[in-house]
Enzyme design. Structure first.
Site, PDB file in Angstrom:
ATOM      1  N   ASP A 192       0.723  -1.102  -0.086  1.00 51.27           N
ATOM      2  CA  ASP A 192      -0.111   0.017   0.012  1.00 51.27           C
ATOM      3  C   ASP A 192       0.874   1.393  -0.129  1.00 51.27           C
ATOM      4  O   ASP A 192       0.299   2.251  -0.600  1.00 51.27           O
ATOM      5  CB  ASP A 192      -0.895   0.141   1.218  1.00 51.27           C
ATOM      6  CG  ASP A 192      -1.793  -1.130   1.380  1.00 51.27           C
ATOM      7  OD1 ASP A 192      -2.198  -1.795   0.171  1.00 51.27           O
ATOM      8  OD2 ASP A 192      -2.565  -1.296   2.424  1.00 51.27           O
TER       9      ASP A 192
HETATM   10  N1  LIG Z   1       2.051   1.503  10.807  1.00 48.48           N
HETATM   11  C1  LIG Z   1       0.980   1.336  11.151  1.00 48.48           C
HETATM   12  O1  LIG Z   1       0.653   2.057  12.321  1.00 48.48           O
HETATM   13  C2  LIG Z   1      -0.429   0.648  10.645  1.00 48.48           C
HETATM   14  C3  LIG Z   1      -1.260   0.113  11.470  1.00 48.48           C
HETATM   15  C4  LIG Z   1      -2.236  -0.584  10.988  1.00 48.48           C
HETATM   16  C5  LIG Z   1      -2.682  -0.825   9.605  1.00 48.48           C
HETATM   17  N2  LIG Z   1      -1.557  -0.042   8.949  1.00 48.48           N
HETATM   18  C6  LIG Z   1      -1.736  -0.310   7.288  1.00 48.48           C
HETATM   19  O2  LIG Z   1      -0.895  -1.369   6.838  1.00 48.48           O
HETATM   20  C7  LIG Z   1      -0.286  -1.029   5.462  1.00 48.48           C
HETATM   21  C8  LIG Z   1       1.005  -1.001   5.537  1.00 48.48           C
HETATM   22  O3  LIG Z   1       1.460  -1.188   4.213  1.00 48.48           O
HETATM   23  P1  LIG Z   1       2.680  -1.815   3.650  1.00 48.48           P
HETATM   24  O4  LIG Z   1       3.172  -1.441   2.341  1.00 48.48           O
HETATM   25  O5  LIG Z   1       3.853  -1.823   4.597  1.00 48.48           O
HETATM   26  O6  LIG Z   1       2.067  -3.376   3.727  1.00 48.48           O
HETATM   27  P2  LIG Z   1       0.775  -3.841   2.917  1.00 48.48           P
HETATM   28  O7  LIG Z   1       0.184  -2.918   2.197  1.00 48.48           O
HETATM   29  O8  LIG Z   1      -0.042  -4.495   4.158  1.00 48.48           O
HETATM   30  O9  LIG Z   1       1.577  -5.112   2.071  1.00 48.48           O
HETATM   31  C9  LIG Z   1       2.094  -6.236   2.624  1.00 48.48           C
HETATM   32  C10 LIG Z   1       2.677  -7.071   1.549  1.00 48.48           C
HETATM   33  O10 LIG Z   1       3.676  -8.039   1.841  1.00 48.48           O
HETATM   34  C11 LIG Z   1       3.499  -9.333   1.288  1.00 48.48           C
HETATM   35  N3  LIG Z   1       4.175 -10.214   2.111  1.00 48.48           N
HETATM   36  C12 LIG Z   1       3.324 -10.759   3.160  1.00 48.48           C
HETATM   37  N4  LIG Z   1       4.135 -11.659   3.797  1.00 48.48           N
HETATM   38  C13 LIG Z   1       5.207 -11.966   3.238  1.00 48.48           C
HETATM   39  C14 LIG Z   1       6.390 -12.602   3.267  1.00 48.48           C
HETATM   40  N5  LIG Z   1       6.457 -13.537   4.318  1.00 48.48           N
HETATM   41  N6  LIG Z   1       7.234 -12.514   2.339  1.00 48.48           N
HETATM   42  C15 LIG Z   1       7.171 -11.539   1.463  1.00 48.48           C
HETATM   43  N7  LIG Z   1       6.116 -10.726   1.286  1.00 48.48           N
HETATM   44  C16 LIG Z   1       4.961 -10.829   2.112  1.00 48.48           C
HETATM   45  C17 LIG Z   1       1.985  -9.427   0.959  1.00 48.48           C
HETATM   46  O11 LIG Z   1       1.979  -9.792  -0.374  1.00 48.48           O
HETATM   47  P3  LIG Z   1       1.896 -11.360  -0.720  1.00 48.48           P
HETATM   48  O12 LIG Z   1       0.939 -11.955   0.000  1.00 48.48           O
HETATM   49  O13 LIG Z   1       1.739 -11.651  -2.099  1.00 48.48           O
HETATM   50  O14 LIG Z   1       3.344 -11.887  -0.281  1.00 48.48           O
HETATM   51  C18 LIG Z   1       1.746  -7.825   0.810  1.00 48.48           C
HETATM   52  O15 LIG Z   1       1.286  -7.310  -0.357  1.00 48.48           O
HETATM   53  C19 LIG Z   1      -1.064   0.076   5.369  1.00 48.48           C
HETATM   54  O16 LIG Z   1      -2.200   0.001   4.482  1.00 48.48           O
HETATM   55  C20 LIG Z   1      -1.322   0.869   6.441  1.00 48.48           C
HETATM   56  O17 LIG Z   1      -2.372   1.818   6.384  1.00 48.48           O
HETATM   57  C21 LIG Z   1      -0.354   0.495   9.332  1.00 48.48           C
END
Ligand SMILES: NC(=O)c1ccc[n+]([C@@H]2O[C@H](COP(=O)([O-])OP(=O)(O)OC[C@H]3O[C@@H](n4cnc5c(N)ncnc54)[C@H](OP(=O)(O)O)[C@@H]3O)[C@@H](O)[C@H]2O)c1
Ligand SMILES: NC(=O)c1ccc[n+]([C@@H]2O[C@H](COP(=O)([O-])OP(=O)(O)OC[C@H]3O[C@@H](n4cnc5c(N)ncnc54)[C@H](OP(=O)(O)O)[C@@H]3O)[C@@H](O)[C@H]2O)c1
Lengths: 100, 466, 100, 466
Positions: free
Chosen positions: B393
């Site tokens: 994201d």
């Molecule tokens: N930081 C905060 O405080 C917080 C709190 C709650 C929510 N959020 C939300 O969380 C999101 C964070 O974004 P992000 O870009 O860090 O992560 P993300 O958008 O959640 O994407 C994570 C990606 O990692 C891949 N993945 C999962 N396990 C994996 C593994 N073992 N090896 C390799 N790839 C793996 C997944 O694809 P595959 O499944 O294809 O591997 C997924 O597309 C945002 O939408 C944010 O709003 C953030």
């Protein structure tokens, strides 16, 4: 402590808390949340006094619950914060060529 | 006479110790707010806590010492052990848990004062009641937050009129509290009623909130617990509690705002809407065309080894795969080859604010290699390779240009501006928000499929082989 | 106000003052010095009370000197600070192409 | 009974007004510490002062109202008029003057309390005496600072053992104060002695300090006055004075350090050495060879009109010539031609911290064009022209490499790194420190001789003529 003095302390402490945090970089948000979580563990001293002055059984039970919870707040808050901050050791010593 | 003056001396000693504690707390928080001194900050604050705890035992006229010490040992050792054991990825819920305990303790102090049934002055009674309500809300609310993040509570319960229900419960709690605080009736029924209603309110307030917003909510409850502690401090005439509680209340409120802002949300939004679960892959896809082009680790290795500048973008996937150590190993290889390496951290990458920083720090990455969004975004244009490891994201360009997207308007890392973009992920899995990522379909993007840790290990071999 | 409470207020006010200034950019050093100079012009209220309770001639004379000086501190501090800060009007509106 | 409760109501009202005042003061200072809100900050603080002054008139049992109001009118109108009239370049000494008045007022309060001869508690007596000493030192010291900056006192009186003399005077003042504070003797002789000694100390402390260090010294006395006000606040039980005084004491101390650091001096150095006057053109010259090459305004005009980037470095000479409006007119012409213009501000350019900023702001230069030393120093290398207007010491490269130079170690603006350096000054006049400037002899430097305002006017014509 009179009412007005209490208000002064409240105002000044609030300013202090606000200003101390105002400069914090994003990377420290979580450790700092945890650190301030530890600080309100000071509720322990209040719970100790409450339990120390408890006389009836009900008071004692609630007092014990209070002290257990407060001690958990303080101890847990410390350990978790310490673990997180442990990782922010200064990197000055081991600066690497890629650094700018 | 000697007994009395002995008591006075003790009280003076206790007051002096509390003064020292307040000072150490503030200095500790000050130090914690700068990366260089952060580590020592918690030690200062810890010293303050120790001082206050020890001197409190000197209070004249106190009894129940075995109970006090026993309760401290029980509570502290449970928390100490669990805090030591918990994995880094589970930190947020542990903070929620300990925070809830603090709120519960504040409520317990209020309960002892109120159940005693002695007439309190109107001001003191009001402070006890309000502090008790806030503490109890923070207690049950934090436990729900814990349950959600720990995966014990899976669903977000939501129905129309939820906010109205919350208001009704709050009004009832305040009304019952008013009856008690004004001294109209201090019977067990009314006092119990206050706490029951407040506990219920914490539950109903927190259940509808999605997991994405939990860090903000935990921070809010942290501030509330601080406030509750300050109020009970007024009730007990305890200056250390007043000051520490107020400082945390105010610092926590600001911190909550800062966190919400980093996630591009308002606090009202967090509490009253529930974005974290609206998701579903439904909304995405619009405008995303083309197909994903895979690449081999060996090719990526060559590409990076001869790059001038590589920017690494870690995300939640790196945390899941616990790949941070391997990532740093890879980067060290590149640095030794003269490649300029930077880490680009999005404020909400991962599942808690600063999540990536904590992991990278754990792996030993010097924090001067780590840059946040504002610092690094202009640099992608000059980067040869943007290496995206389990992030999704936070690098999704639709946030920039697709008004219909649920993440529209969130500031993102401009990884798409790099000459080459390499994405490490396991497959077609979506990110937290559940939408398609246009970045993966760009001409300059290649996909390196695999678990984060395994894929990076392959890259290490590939770079070594160059 | 008891001694310990006074100490608390002293500590908290000192922290507040320190933190408020900690972030100030160099360009505001002089106006801020002038601004805080104005703030301690609050000594005026103390001087007013001293003169208001003065009975002997000597007390009155010193009291008058105190009030005159304090009023000068307050009024002069205000005017000078105001004049300096007047120049820091936001330039957002008239941003020019050379700006970056 | 109604009289008593009326008194109580009044006291409550006064206390509430003081609370509001303390709040407004802190908010005002907060706002003053950011350029965007600075202007409103003084208004907030001013409102606080007004509130406190008006409600103080309500104190029960107070008399002498005509005297009070008369004294306020006299003091305020003198200060108001002089503050309105003074030229911007003379601001520092006016601040010193008003600050000294505040210190004097704090000393006067102490004097009233002590001359009254009523036994004070030991704590209150000590606070009154210490506050009185600090206030008196700040009073006479600030007046000397005023005299020096205003040019009334030309020489810096210095002799061996000066510091020892100061220590002796301080000890004598404290000893006399101790006699009074312990209640041993409160006769007129001792009380007067305290103040006489303190006033003397302010004079002997300040006389040896050179004009260059005066802004730092004024800032120090500002902090001391704050402290004195806080102490007298304790004596009077006046919370507004305690809080405002302490806040200023602490803020002022930090500000003093920040200023000293910006000038690359330590506070001890400022107070006990006396750099500002060691000067004389004697020490310079070493290693400075070659000659100064003059240039015509027309050539400079062409050079700048076709430059991509021009960095303007203003200094004390611009202030003397009051050339800031012309400079901004010139820069606007360049900006309209597409030239990128920045202003580089050295922290101690001019004669007070922020001097250049105030002048440029007065001329209407948007502050986003203004960069300080750290921001801009890397940019000189990419600048086609560095236009130096009446600056000298702050661009002197000997500070970088000549260990024997009195300004060695001071961070300077790297104007010598620019492709072309144009220096506007009237002739061979040295800068504040009185040493030769190696920059003027560099191959890429050209001198445009003339008064700042006249020279810039010529440049405006030249650019218009291109
Ligand atoms: N930081 C905060 O405080 C917080 C709190 C709650 C929510 N959020 C939300 O969380 C999101 C964070 O974004 P992000 O870009 O860090 O992560 P993300 O958008 O959640 O994407 C994570 C990606 O990692 C891949 N993945 C999962 N396990 C994996 C593994 N073992 N090896 C390799 N790839 C793996 C997944 O694809 P595959 O499944 O294809 O591997 C997924 O597309 C945002 O939408 C944010 O709003 C953030
Ligand atoms: N900012 C502070 O707080 C502060 C306070 C006290 C002292 N200082 C000291 O003041 C110095 C400031 O450095 P600076 O570079 O700004 O100034 P500077 O070193 O004092 O040099 C000023 C130059 O301006 C020229 N000048 C004077 N009048 C002029 C006019 N009407 N038109 C054109 N040029 C004129 C003079 O040369 P000509 O005579 O040849 O024209 C002189 O060389 C530093 O040494 C600093 O330590 C600073």
């Amino acid at each position: 402590m009179t009412g007005i003095v209490a208000l002064y302390i409240f105002m000044l402490a609030a300013f202090t808390g606000y200003e101390v945090i105002a400069k914090v970089p994003v990377i420290l948000h979580t450790p700092l949340m945890s650190g301030s979580n530890f600080v309100h563990g000071i509720v322990l001293v209040g719970a100790m006094v409450a339990l120390g002055n408890a006389t009836t059984g009900l008071e004692k039970v609630i007092g014990i619950v209070g002290v257990v919870l407060a001690a958990g707040n303080a101890a847990g808050g410390y350990v978790v914060t310490e673990r997180m901050l442990e990782m922010f050791k200064s990197s000055g010593a081991k600066k690497r060529p890629g650094a700018h | 006479m000697s007994a009395v003056s002995g008591d006075e001396a003790r009280l003076l000693l206790i007051q002096a110790s509390y003064f020292l504690t307040a000072f150490l707390f503030i200095m500790g928080l000050k130090r914690m707010s700068s990366p260089v001194t952060a580590r020592s900050g918690i030690v200062w604050a810890g010293a303050g806590m120790l001082v206050a705890t020890i001197f409190t035992l000197l209070y004249p006229g106190m009894g129940n010492y075995p109970l006090i010490l026993g309760a401290i040992v029980v509570g502290a050792s449970f928390a100490w052990v669990s805090g030591k054991r918990v994995a880094m990825t589970n930190m947020p819920q542990m903070i929620a848990l300990y925070n809830g305990m603090g709120g519960g303790a504040a409520a317990a102090i209020a309960a002892v004062e109120l159940y005693r049934g002695e007439a309190l002055s109107r001001t003191v009674g009001t402070l006890a009641v309000v502090g008790g309500i806030i503490g109890a809300v923070s207690f049950s609310g934090s436990l729900i937050a814990f349950g959600k993040l720990q995966g014990l509570i899976k669903k977000s319960y939501r129905f129309n009129g939820q906010q109205i229900l919350n208001l009704v419960i709050l009004a009832a709690a305040l009304f019952t509290g008013g009856v008690v605080a004004t001294g109209y009736s201090m019977d067990v029924f009314h006092v119990t009623g206050i706490f029951a209603l407040a506990l219920l309110l914490g539950v109903t307030m927190t259940l509808p909130i999605g997991g994405a917003d939990m860090p903000v909510v935990i921070s809010l409850y942290n501030a509330l617990t601080g406030l509750a502690v300050a109020f009970e401090g007024f009730v007990l005439g305890n200056a250390a509690m007043i000051i520490a509680g107020t400082v945390v209340g105010s610092a926590g409120t600001l911190l909550t705002q800062l966190m919400a802002r980093a996630m591009n949300r308002s606090l009202g939004n967090v509490l009253f809407s529930g974005f974290g679960d609206t998701g579903g892959a439904a909304s995405g896809g619009a405008g995303v065309t083309g197909n994903m082009k895979p690449i081999e680790a060996a090719d990526v290795g060559v590409m990076m080894a001869f790059a001038q500048k590589v920017i690494v973008v870690p995300g939640y996937g790196m945390a899941v795969a616990q790949a941070q150590h391997k990532v740093w190993e890879l980067c060290q290889l590149l640095i030794d080859r003269g490649v300029l390496v930077r880490f680009a951290i999005h404020p909400v990458a991962g599942r808690m604010p600063g999540h990536m920083n904590v992991l990278l720090a754990e792996a030993g990455v010097p924090y001067d290699l780590i840059a946040d969004l504002d610092e690094i975004n202009a640099e992608f244009e000059t980067a040869d390779v943007a290496l995206i490891i389990g992030a999704n994201d936070v690098v999704n360009p639709v946030a920039r240009n697709d008004k219909s997207s649920p993440i529209y308007g969130m500031p993102i890392l401009n990884a798409d501006k790099a000459k080459n973009v390499i994405v490490i992920k396991r497959g077609q899995g979506a990110g937290f928000s559940g939408i398609e990522n246009a970045l993966f379909y760009l001409d300059n993007t290649r996909m390196l499929y695999g678990d984060g840790q395994a894929a990076v290990s392959q890259l290490i071999q590939a770079v070594k082989a160059v």
